[in-house]
Write an enzyme that holds these catalytic residues in place. Structure first.
Site, PDB file in Angstrom:
ATOM      1  N   GLU A   6       0.881  -1.404   0.110  1.00  0.00           N
ATOM      2  CA  GLU A   6      -0.060  -0.003  -0.035  1.00  0.00           C
ATOM      3  C   GLU A   6       0.885   1.191   0.122  1.00  0.00           C
ATOM      4  O   GLU A   6       1.810   1.450   0.862  1.00  0.00           O
ATOM      5  CB  GLU A   6      -0.999  -0.110   1.111  1.00  0.00           C
ATOM      6  CG  GLU A   6      -1.870   1.293   1.509  1.00  0.00           C
ATOM      7  CD  GLU A   6      -2.391   0.989   2.794  1.00  0.00           C
ATOM      8  OE1 GLU A   6      -2.974   2.110   2.977  1.00  0.00           O
ATOM      9  OE2 GLU A   6      -2.597  -0.054   3.417  1.00  0.00           O
ATOM     10  N   ASP A  20      -5.051   9.597   9.770  1.00  0.00           N
ATOM     11  CA  ASP A  20      -3.674   9.250   9.858  1.00  0.00           C
ATOM     12  C   ASP A  20      -2.994   9.842  11.326  1.00  0.00           C
ATOM     13  O   ASP A  20      -3.369  10.838  11.633  1.00  0.00           O
ATOM     14  CB  ASP A  20      -2.587   9.927   8.846  1.00  0.00           C
ATOM     15  CG  ASP A  20      -3.185   9.408   7.358  1.00  0.00           C
ATOM     16  OD1 ASP A  20      -2.990   8.216   7.169  1.00  0.00           O
ATOM     17  OD2 ASP A  20      -3.551  10.350   6.664  1.00  0.00           O
TER      18      ASP A  20
END
Length: 277
Positions: free
Chosen positions: A49, A60
C-alpha cells in the site's frame, strides 16, 4: 480476474495470509520509497500500500502525518506516484500488486476515469479511498469495475452492520477492516471484540478481509493472522524508515540502504510471525 483476486486466491490455496506494508510515496524521496518496497518484497511482503501525500490527514496518526509533510516539503507532486509505479513495475517488484491510499478529493480533481487510467498504466492494481462515503461511492465504483481496477473500502468498529453490507457491495479486491476506533498508529493492545467483528464480516462476504491500524509488532501480527486474510502494517514501518534514514545520514552513511535494510528485517519478523501463527 484482477491482480488482487489472483493474489488472494493463490494465498488461500497455500493457506497463507497476506503481509501488506504501507509506505509513504516520496518520504524522504522516491528513491528511498522504491528501495523500501523492493526490500519488503524480498522479505516476503505479498502486496504493498503506497500512500499519496496529502496536506489534510484523514485518519492518519502523527507518524504518517509527519511522513506526508516531509514528502510534500521535499516537493512531492501527484505525478511522482505514477513515476514510482512505473519504476516499481520493473525488476523483482513487478509481480507484487500495489495499491494507492489516496484521498477522494485528489481523484475527483484529476477525474475518476483519468486517475484510474493513469494508475493502471503505472502498474497499480487498485486504490484505497478512506474518505469516500458509501453514499457517494457508486460512480467511482462503476469506473473501477469497468476498468478492472479494484476499489478497496474501509470498515471500522463503529460501522453498523447494515452499513457494512452496503460497503461490501461496492468493494472489490479486499475489505480493509480498521481494528481500532481512532487514527493510525502503533498500539500495544487491540480491542477484544475484534475477533467477533471480523468473524461476522467474513461470514457476509467472499471478499478477503485485511486488518490494519495498530499492528505494531510481530506479536500483534500473530494474534490477528488467524482471523484475517491479511495484515496491513503502516506506522511501525514508516517510523523505522525515518529513524534508520536519519541515523545513517547523521553518521555519514547511506540513508536509502539503511531504511531498506531496517524495513526488510522488520518485514521478515512479521512474515515469520504470520506464517507461524
Amino acid at each position: 480476474m484482477s491482480d488482487l483476486s489472483r493474489l488472494f486466491d493463490q494465498l488461500r490455496s497455500q493457506n497463507r495470509k497476506a503481509l501488506m506494508p504501507f509506505v509513504t510515496a516520496g518520504d524522504p524521496d522516491i528513491q528511498t520509497t522504491a528501495a523500501v518496497v523492493a526490500a519488503a518484497r524480498e522479505a516476503g511482503a505479498d502486496l504493498c500500500e503506497i500512500g499519496v501525500p496529502y496536506s489534510d490527514p484523514i485518519a492518519d496518526g502523527p507518524v504518517i502525518q509527519a511522513s506526508y509533510q516531509r514528502a510534500l516539503e521535499a516537493g512531492f507532486r501527484l505525478q511522482n506516484i505514477f513515476d514510482l509505479g512505473d519504476q516499481l513495475s520493473q525488476g523483482d517488484t513487478k509481480a507484487m500488486p500495489k495499491v494507492t491510499m489516496v484521498s477522494y478529493s485528489i481523484i475527483y480533481r484529476v477525474g475518476m476515469k483519468a486517475y484510474v487510467e493513469r494508475a493502471m498504466k503505472a502498474g497499480y492494481s487498485g486504490a484505497i479511498v478512506p474518505d469516500l462515503l458509501i453514499e457517494e461511492a457508486a460512480p467511482l465504483s462503476a469506473v473501477c469495475q469497468e476498468a478492472g481496477f479494484d476499489l478497496i473500502q474501509l470498515i471500522t468498529p463503529t460501522t453498523t452492520r447494515d452499513r457494512q453490507k452496503k460497503i461490501v457491495e461496492l468493494t472489490t479486491g479486499f475489505l480493509y477492516y480498521v481494528s481500532v476506533t481512532g487514527i493510525t498508529g502503533e498500539r500495544s493492545a487491540l480491542p477484544s471484540e475484534i475477533v467477533d467483528s471480523v468473524s461476522w464480516l467474513r461470514d457476509q462476504t467472499s471478499l478477503p478481509v485485511c486488518i490494519g491500524f495498530g499492528i505494531s509488532s510481530p506479536e500483534t501480527a500473530a494474534q490477528l493472522a488467524p482471523i484475517s486474510d491479511g495484515l496491513i502494517v503502516g506506522s511501525a514501518i514508516v517510523r523505522r524508515m525515518a529513524e534508520a534514514a536519519a541515523s545513517a545520514k547523521k553518521a555519514g552513511g547511506d540513508p536509502v540502504a539503511s531504511a531498506a535494510s531496517e524495513v526488510k528485517a522488520f518485514c521478515e519478523q512479521l512474515r515469520s510471525a504470520i506464517d507461524n501463527a
